[in-house]
Design an enzyme around this catalytic site. Structure first.
Site, PDB file in Angstrom:
ATOM      1  CB  SER A 102      57.419 -32.986 -25.584  1.00  0.00           C
ATOM      2  OG  SER A 102      56.123 -32.455 -25.341  1.00  0.00           O
ATOM      3  CE1 TYR A 139      55.180 -37.056 -28.655  1.00  0.00           C
ATOM      4  CE2 TYR A 139      54.486 -35.802 -26.728  1.00  0.00           C
ATOM      5  CZ  TYR A 139      55.133 -35.864 -27.937  1.00  0.00           C
ATOM      6  OH  TYR A 139      55.739 -34.733 -28.448  1.00  0.00           O
TER       7      TYR A 139
END
Length: 251
Positions: free
Chosen positions: A139, A152
């Site tokens: 990400s 995350y």
């Protein structure tokens, strides 16, 4: 990675980026197997794309991953590409009292341990193929964290680092190692993502990713659309602090 003629396993293929990549690669003449926790989304995607295979898999379950890997190789001996896409993203309040570790533990098991376990279970098979590709999905938040989703971010930073090590260790094997690092994309990964005007439209993201793979534009083993490059390069370009502040509403 060639763009056609592969047998490709995509985790988290029932929705979002996973589904979009599965459908796009399926249309280009690849044999696709999608996995996910829930059967209904998988069967819906497979029904909409005749010839696509599916199987359920809980990426939190170490024992299930081991069994799954053995079965998938038996069912699909030509498997030569694995895309570790499945992931969860949830907000956490680290100041909460009492603080529950449930979200952190689920996120680490799904986003980090799951891809590691599946990769290591399938790697012996992939090394027997004339050419194979392993793709991990990290990400843009691996490089600049969103404070609201701390675990995350940490799992994506960890999978980025792990992928670099894997790439180096497999350099003399037939297995290519790539990292796909999305920006915010309009999916249901988190509430509000799909409707957020700042999120990149899923169709645009998918088309750009497929184009980069097709043209072999995977510099340093990374697949980076233009929109994620400011996050990826922030520290290199001396822009980390202003981008971090803007991302986290500190300006």
């Amino acid at each position: 990675m060639k763009i056609t003629g592969n047998t490709i396993l995509i985790t988290g293929g029932g929705s979002g980026i996973g589904r979009a990549l599965a459908e796009s690669l399926h249309a280009r003449g690849n044999r696709i197997i999608i996995t996910g926790r829930r059967e209904a989304p998988l069967t819906a995607v497979a029904a909409a794309n005749p010839g696509m295979a599916w199987a359920t898999l809980d990426m939190e379950d170490a024992a299930a991953i081991s069994v799954f890997a053995g079965q998938i190789v038996r069912d699909h001996p030509d498997l030569n590409v694995v895309i570790n896409n499945a992931g969860v993203m949830q907000t956490e309040d680290l100041t909460a009292e009492p603080f529950s570790l449930e979200t952190a533990e689920t996120t680490i098991a799904t986003n980090l341990l799951g891809p590691i376990r599946l990769t290591m279970a399938l790697l012996p098979h992939l090394r027997t193929r004339p050419a194979a590709t392993l793709i991990t999905v990290s990400s843009g938040l691996a490089f600049i964290p969103l404070a609201a989703t701390p675990t995350y971010n940490a799992t994506k930073a960890a999978i980025h680092s792990w992928t670099q090590s894997l790439r180096t260790q497999l350099a003399d094997t037939p297995v290519e190692v790539l990292e796909l690092a999305p920006p915010a994309v309009a999916t249901d990964l988190m509430p509000g993502h799909a409707e957020n005007p700042a999120s990149m439209p899923l169709a645009d993201y998918t088309a750009e990713v497929i184009g980069l793979i097709e043209r072999g534009e995977t510099s340093r083993g990374e697949i980076l659309v233009e929109r994620v490059k400011p996050l990826r390069r922030a520290e290199i370009d001396g822009q980390y602090e202003p981008i971090y502040a803007a991302l986290n509403g500190l300006t």
